[in-house]
Every structure is written in structure tokens, then in C-alpha cells.
Design a protein around this motif. Sequence first.
Motif, mmCIF file in Angstrom:
data_model
loop_
_atom_site.group_PDB
_atom_site.id
_atom_site.type_symbol
_atom_site.label_atom_id
_atom_site.label_comp_id
_atom_site.label_asym_id
_atom_site.label_seq_id
_atom_site.Cartn_x
_atom_site.Cartn_y
_atom_site.Cartn_z
ATOM 1 N N ALA A 232 42.664 32.564 42.914
ATOM 2 C CA ALA A 232 42.740 30.883 42.292
ATOM 3 C C ALA A 232 42.837 30.458 43.569
ATOM 4 N N GLY A 233 41.861 30.721 44.860
ATOM 5 C CA GLY A 233 42.097 29.953 45.746
ATOM 6 C C GLY A 233 42.883 29.491 47.415
ATOM 7 N N THR A 234 44.583 30.902 46.766
ATOM 8 C CA THR A 234 44.849 30.449 47.744
ATOM 9 C C THR A 234 45.375 32.086 48.388
ATOM 10 N N SER A 235 46.693 31.907 49.176
ATOM 11 C CA SER A 235 47.066 33.487 49.485
ATOM 12 C C SER A 235 48.202 33.741 49.359
ATOM 13 N N LYS A 236 48.679 35.397 49.254
ATOM 14 C CA LYS A 236 48.979 36.249 49.019
ATOM 15 C C LYS A 236 50.945 35.201 48.654
ATOM 16 N N PRO A 237 51.174 34.825 50.268
ATOM 17 C CA PRO A 237 52.658 34.565 50.567
ATOM 18 C C PRO A 237 52.711 33.759 49.458
ATOM 19 N N VAL A 238 51.920 32.795 48.925
ATOM 20 C CA VAL A 238 52.272 31.391 48.172
ATOM 21 C C VAL A 238 52.495 32.149 46.562
ATOM 22 N N LEU A 239 51.598 33.059 46.584
ATOM 23 C CA LEU A 239 52.427 33.853 45.100
ATOM 24 C C LEU A 239 53.842 34.636 45.133
ATOM 25 N N TYR A 240 54.365 34.990 46.149
ATOM 26 C CA TYR A 240 55.294 35.398 46.577
ATOM 27 C C TYR A 240 56.370 35.428 46.782
ATOM 28 N N ARG A 241 55.925 33.654 47.179
ATOM 29 C CA ARG A 241 57.567 32.809 47.303
ATOM 30 C C ARG A 241 57.494 32.410 45.374
ATOM 31 N N ARG A 242 56.883 32.415 44.493
ATOM 32 C CA ARG A 242 57.278 32.152 43.511
ATOM 33 C C ARG A 242 57.215 33.607 42.389
ATOM 34 N N TRP A 243 56.624 34.441 42.642
ATOM 35 C CA TRP A 243 56.919 35.448 41.795
ATOM 36 C C TRP A 243 57.397 36.647 42.847
ATOM 37 N N PRO A 244 58.285 37.021 43.022
ATOM 38 C CA PRO A 244 58.775 38.257 44.232
ATOM 39 C C PRO A 244 57.780 39.561 44.073
ATOM 40 N N GLN A 245 57.992 39.986 42.628
ATOM 41 C CA GLN A 245 57.495 40.993 41.640
ATOM 42 C C GLN A 245 56.625 40.814 41.137
ATOM 43 N N ARG A 246 55.282 42.151 41.045
ATOM 44 C CA ARG A 246 54.250 41.560 40.051
ATOM 45 C C ARG A 246 54.655 41.609 38.927
ATOM 46 N N GLU A 247 55.180 42.220 38.061
ATOM 47 C CA GLU A 247 55.975 41.914 37.136
ATOM 48 C C GLU A 247 56.780 39.925 36.685
ATOM 49 N N ASP A 248 57.879 39.451 37.663
ATOM 50 C CA ASP A 248 57.804 38.245 37.071
ATOM 51 C C ASP A 248 56.246 37.026 36.783
ATOM 52 N N LEU A 249 55.491 37.808 37.902
ATOM 53 C CA LEU A 249 54.165 36.706 37.689
ATOM 54 C C LEU A 249 53.110 37.149 36.284
ATOM 55 N N LEU A 250 53.056 38.084 35.691
ATOM 56 C CA LEU A 250 52.774 38.539 34.741
ATOM 57 C C LEU A 250 53.683 37.837 34.115
ATOM 58 N N ILE A 251 55.175 38.413 33.448
ATOM 59 C CA ILE A 251 55.433 37.097 32.794
ATOM 60 C C ILE A 251 55.478 35.715 31.747
ATOM 61 N N ALA A 252 55.210 35.115 33.710
ATOM 62 C CA ALA A 252 54.665 33.368 34.372
ATOM 63 C C ALA A 252 53.099 33.518 33.430
ATOM 64 N N THR A 253 52.545 34.459 33.561
ATOM 65 C CA THR A 253 51.079 35.189 32.584
ATOM 66 C C THR A 253 51.349 34.192 31.447
#
Length: 207
Positions: free
Chosen positions: A48-69
Motif C-alpha cells: 500500500a506504500g504506507t507504514s505498519k503503524p498506520v495499519l495498526y491504528r486502524r486495525w489492531p488485530q490482523r483479523e480486524d484487517l481481514l474482515i475489513a478487506t
Amino acid sequence: MVSERRTEGTPTRRRGAALENAITDAAWEVLVELGYNGFTYEAIAARAGTSKPVLYRRWPQREDLLIATLTRYWHPLDIPDTGSLRQDALTLLRRVNAERARTVILLRIQLADYFRETGTSFSDLRSRLRPADQTPPFAQLVDRAVERGELTDAPRSERVVNLPFDLVRHDVLMTMGAVPDEKIVEIVDTVWLPLLGLSPHGTRTGR
């Protein structure tokens, strides 16, 4: 909110929905290519051309990001209303076959490790992706047929109501491909409608 810059070409500032869409687009690409084991914050941030902290702030758990995707890519199906239960069912199954078959196969394969890790099933995941207040598609078709007087208002089990979708999904997973149209017609005409007490012509069979 922190702005983001692309790593290629002219720097682009991204915020809010634009940033989140870029991240979930990248997450989907990673999932398709690498599966759940490769679905990491590091891989997604790099894509995505961003940083891991940006992802963690929005989706603290990997499953959160998976469900959002998955929520972004698991588009609700349009529910047909042709005035005929048979045509509604055929139209809906053809849409499932055309729009969902590839995705169902992909998720079964690429999320196998997720299901093992979480002890959940594809059915559990589908329930999470479907809005809580949404009536399942085939239940909507049956309800409309009852309102039209096409079906009697009688108790029907969830298994019977959802049988066409279950059979199409079974064939998709067994063959790893789309279901031939003649099989879709067979499921509706020779299996489902008789269970509901209807003939393929829409007349009641007395059941």
C-alpha cells in the motif's frame, strides 16, 4: 490524521476513506497472492506504500484487517423480483455462479489457515460479512412468494429454504469451477420446488 505518500511517481497525500481503500485494496492483493499466512502487516503496508503503524491504528488485530478487506470485496447480491419464485431462484443462482463462484473458491483455499487458526468455518465467516439485520437471499424469495400467494404460509426449515445455494456452493467446491446452467435448472426444478410443494410451472403439487 497522518498523511501518506506513495513510494512511486508523484507523492500523493491520502487520508480517511482514500487511505483505507488503498490499504484494503493492497490487503486483498496480498491475500489473493500469498494466502492468510502471507497476510501480514509488513506485506500489506509495503504493497500500500504506507507504514505498519498506520495499519495498526486502524486495525489492531490482523483479523480486524481481514474482515475489513473481505467486507469491501464481498459485495451483496442483488435480489431479483421477477414475480415468479422459479425465475427468482434461477436468476439469483446464476448471479451467485457468475459473481461468487471464483471468490468462494479463492477464500476456501487462501483462508484455510485462518479457519484452522481460529477454529471457525466458512459459514461463520459468511455470517460476519452479512449485515446482522439482513434476511438471507433465498428466505427473501420465499417470503415474497408467500406474499404473492404462490406458496402457502407454512413453516419451512432453514435447510430447505437455503438448499439451492448450498447445492450450488457444493458443486463449485467439488469441481473448483462454475456450475453448468443445466445443473442450476435441475437444482431448482427437480429438487427445490418439489420440496416447497411447487411444480416447475408454478402450480402447487398438493404438498
